[in-house]
Design a protein around this motif. Sequence first.
Motif, PDB file in Angstrom:
ATOM      1  N   ALA A  13       2.649   8.270   5.191  1.00 15.21           N
ATOM      2  CA  ALA A  13       1.905   7.533   6.245  1.00 15.21           C
ATOM      3  C   ALA A  13       1.876   8.522   7.430  1.00 15.21           C
ATOM      4  CB  ALA A  13       2.680   6.190   6.767  1.00 15.21           C
ATOM      5  N   HIS A  17      -1.430   5.671  11.357  1.00 14.93           N
ATOM      6  CA  HIS A  17      -1.315   4.391  10.688  1.00 14.93           C
ATOM      7  C   HIS A  17      -0.360   3.526  11.245  1.00 14.93           C
ATOM      8  CE1 HIS A  17      -2.311   7.356   7.212  1.00 14.93           C
ATOM      9  NE2 HIS A  17      -3.233   6.594   7.470  1.00 14.93           N
ATOM     10  N   ILE A  21       0.863  -0.467   9.897  1.00 15.85           N
ATOM     11  CA  ILE A  21       1.805  -0.572   9.196  1.00 15.85           C
ATOM     12  C   ILE A  21       2.726  -1.609   9.764  1.00 15.85           C
ATOM     13  CG2 ILE A  21       3.839   0.586   8.163  1.00 15.85           C
ATOM     14  CD1 ILE A  21       2.181   3.012   8.012  1.00 15.85           C
ATOM     15  N   ILE A  60       2.068   4.844   2.224  1.00 13.21           N
ATOM     16  CA  ILE A  60       1.456   3.702   2.276  1.00 13.21           C
ATOM     17  C   ILE A  60       0.706   3.608   0.765  1.00 13.21           C
ATOM     18  CG2 ILE A  60       1.067   3.654   4.743  1.00 13.21           C
ATOM     19  CD1 ILE A  60      -1.552   5.069   4.586  1.00 13.21           C
ATOM     20  N   SER A  62      -2.917   2.500  -0.227  1.00 13.68           N
ATOM     21  CA  SER A  62      -4.358   2.431   0.354  1.00 13.68           C
ATOM     22  C   SER A  62      -5.237   2.376  -0.636  1.00 13.68           C
ATOM     23  CB  SER A  62      -4.422   3.365   1.505  1.00 13.68           C
ATOM     24  OG  SER A  62      -4.564   4.574   1.133  1.00 13.68           O
ATOM     25  N   ASN A  65      -9.934   2.403   3.601  1.00 15.08           N
ATOM     26  CA  ASN A  65      -9.178   2.309   4.912  1.00 15.08           C
ATOM     27  C   ASN A  65      -8.248   1.126   4.998  1.00 15.08           C
ATOM     28  OD1 ASN A  65     -10.477   4.330   5.888  1.00 15.08           O
ATOM     29  ND2 ASN A  65     -12.379   3.087   6.697  1.00 15.08           N
ATOM     30  N   ILE A  67      -4.778  -0.602   4.105  1.00 13.96           N
ATOM     31  CA  ILE A  67      -3.515  -0.409   3.710  1.00 13.96           C
ATOM     32  C   ILE A  67      -2.989  -1.469   3.324  1.00 13.96           C
ATOM     33  CG2 ILE A  67      -0.943   0.208   4.593  1.00 13.96           C
ATOM     34  CD1 ILE A  67      -2.305   1.905   6.621  1.00 13.96           C
TER      35      ILE A  67
END
Length: 160
Positions: A13, A17, A21, A60, A62, A65, A67
Motif C-alpha cells: 500500500a 491509499h 483502506i 492491498i 486491487s 483502481n 481496492i
Amino acid sequence: MGGYSKNLIFEKAQPEHRHLIDRLMVVAFTPYVQKLHHIDAVGGPYPWLLSEINRGNVYICSEGNDIKGVVMIQHQDTDLSIDYLAVDPNHQNEGIGSWLLDQVTYMARKMNIKTIRLNTAEMMGGLLRFYCRHGFEETHKALPAHKGDTHIRVYMTKIL
C-alpha cells in the motif's frame, strides 16, 4: 465461494491509499466489532494505519483502481504475523481472502519465513474454519493482549 479475477494485483500500500483502506477496514470490520461488543459499534478508527503503510507492512489486493482487500503483517526473524485481513464486503465470497492468504504465504516462503501467526475471536466460527482450510492450526486460546474486550481469541499458526 466464487472464483477471483485473474487481474488481481498484490502490492504494498502507498500513503495515497490510506483513506480507501481505512474505509474498507471500517465496513469490513464493523460486523465483527458489533458481534464482539453487542452494540452499534463501528470498526476503526485506525490512527496507526499511515505509519504501518510507511513501514511497508500493509498490502492491498486491487483490480484497476478498486481496492478489494487489505492485509497488514509484521515480520520478525523467521515469523510473520497477520494482524489484519479485510475484504471489502462487496467482494466477499469471491475468493479474495483466500487469494490474499495465498499471496502472503508465497511472500513468506520467499523471505524464508517458517511460521505465519494470527488470531481471531473464538466466537467467529466462520473465520476459524476459513483459516483452518488454509492450513492454520490452533495453538492456544487467551484474552487479547490489548485488553480492549473480554472475548477469548484463538491463536493460530501455519508452519511453512
